[in-house]
Design a protein around this motif. Structure first.
Motif, PDB file in Angstrom:
ATOM      1  N   ALA A 191       0.578  -1.305  -0.348  1.00  0.00           N
ATOM      2  CA  ALA A 191       0.064   0.506   0.106  1.00  0.00           C
ATOM      3  C   ALA A 191       1.046   1.151   0.453  1.00  0.00           C
ATOM      4  N   VAL A 192       0.348   2.848  -0.446  1.00  0.00           N
ATOM      5  CA  VAL A 192       1.585   3.752  -0.659  1.00  0.00           C
ATOM      6  C   VAL A 192       0.620   4.633   0.484  1.00  0.00           C
ATOM      7  N   LEU A 193       1.154   5.004   1.409  1.00  0.00           N
ATOM      8  CA  LEU A 193       0.893   6.034   2.730  1.00  0.00           C
ATOM      9  C   LEU A 193       1.019   7.430   2.023  1.00  0.00           C
ATOM     10  N   LEU A 194      -0.246   8.084   2.053  1.00  0.00           N
ATOM     11  CA  LEU A 194       0.081   9.921   1.746  1.00  0.00           C
ATOM     12  C   LEU A 194      -0.110  11.080   2.881  1.00  0.00           C
ATOM     13  N   PRO A 195       0.654  11.049   4.133  1.00  0.00           N
ATOM     14  CA  PRO A 195       0.386  11.130   5.496  1.00  0.00           C
ATOM     15  C   PRO A 195       0.858  13.159   5.412  1.00  0.00           C
ATOM     16  N   ASP A 196      -0.575  13.793   5.366  1.00  0.00           N
ATOM     17  CA  ASP A 196      -0.724  14.883   5.258  1.00  0.00           C
ATOM     18  C   ASP A 196      -2.164  15.130   4.914  1.00  0.00           C
TER      19      ASP A 196
END
Length: 245
Positions: A191-196
């Motif tokens: 999975a890819v995480l976009l943390p903002d």
């Protein structure tokens, strides 16, 4: 579809102004999936808008969060979430727990933060290896890597974008978000995480997952899911991606 004032609610403390309109959008999407829940949001005073460690520590200080607790409790909420990733993981694993504990004590309600929302989302999907596509400078993104490792996840790739202010991130549209996700993907990542939470993503999750062919976890998406967890609500909502499916 607006929810009735009597519907269960989780309140969000959101830093400043950037992508706060994701939350009414998330509420509408969840309502269309049959969820009877409200997601009221109150803005906190962030001080300096900067993805820099000293500024983030101040942004997430107990005093700044406590200053808005009574306002968000006025929305008849049953739980509260600090809707900020960087100004929670910047405190480290133990410090982020203390931040949430203090928030919960001040509010007298179950509490959490976006950083723990990511940790719980990774766990809920049974993920072992993830990649991070961050808007932040790399030194700040590395702190998120450390937080996820403490949560038991392996981070196989991390990319920072060097964006200093949340205000700038809030101007990004679908093409920029897709490019961010593509750039942070890795073949070994499940999975890819976009943390903002300053990044608009609520409307783009199906497109992101179709583009990458794997789950994509975004900050406002996981924060909403964390709020539902605190309310003990499970919602099937494919429009919000694999996390809600």
């Amino acid at each position: 579809m607006a929810q009735a004032a009597s519907a269960p609610a989780v309140g969000f403390l959101y830093p400043g102004h950037s992508a706060e309109d994701d939350y009414p959008r998330l509420e509408r999407i969840l309502a269309e999936a049959g969820a009877d829940v409200r997601l009221p949001l109150v803005h906190t005073d962030i001080g300096e808008d900067a993805h820099r460690v000293d500024a983030l520590l101040e942004m997430g200080s107990a005093a700044r969060l406590a200053a808005k607790v009574e306002e968000v409790k006025g929305q008849d909420i049953q739980a509260v979430v600090w809707a900020c990733t960087s100004a929670s993981f910047v405190f480290g694993w133990d410090g982020a727990h203390e931040q949430v504990r203090e928030l919960g004590e001040t509010a007298g309600l179950p509490a959490s933060s976006t950083s723990f929302a990511f940790a719980h989302a990774v766990r809920d999907l049974g993920l072992e290896r993830v990649s991070i596509a961050a808007t932040y400078p790399e030194d700040v993104a590395e702190l998120f890597t450390g937080f996820l490792k403490a949560a038991g996840a392996e981070v196989v790739a991390m990319r920072g974008s060097g964006i200093i202010t949340a205000a700038e991130v809030g101007t990004w549209g679908e093409e920029e978000v897709l490019a961010l996700a593509r750039g942070g993907d890795h073949p070994d990542a499940q999975a890819v995480l976009l943390p903002d939470t300053a990044l608009h993503t609520a409307a783009y999750i199906p497109a992101l997952e179709a583009e990458l062919g794997k789950p994509v976890l975004t900050a406002n998406q996981v924060t909403a899911k964390e709020g539902l967890r605190l309310l003990d609500r499970k919602v099937h909502c494919p429009a919000l991606g694999a996390l809600f499916s």
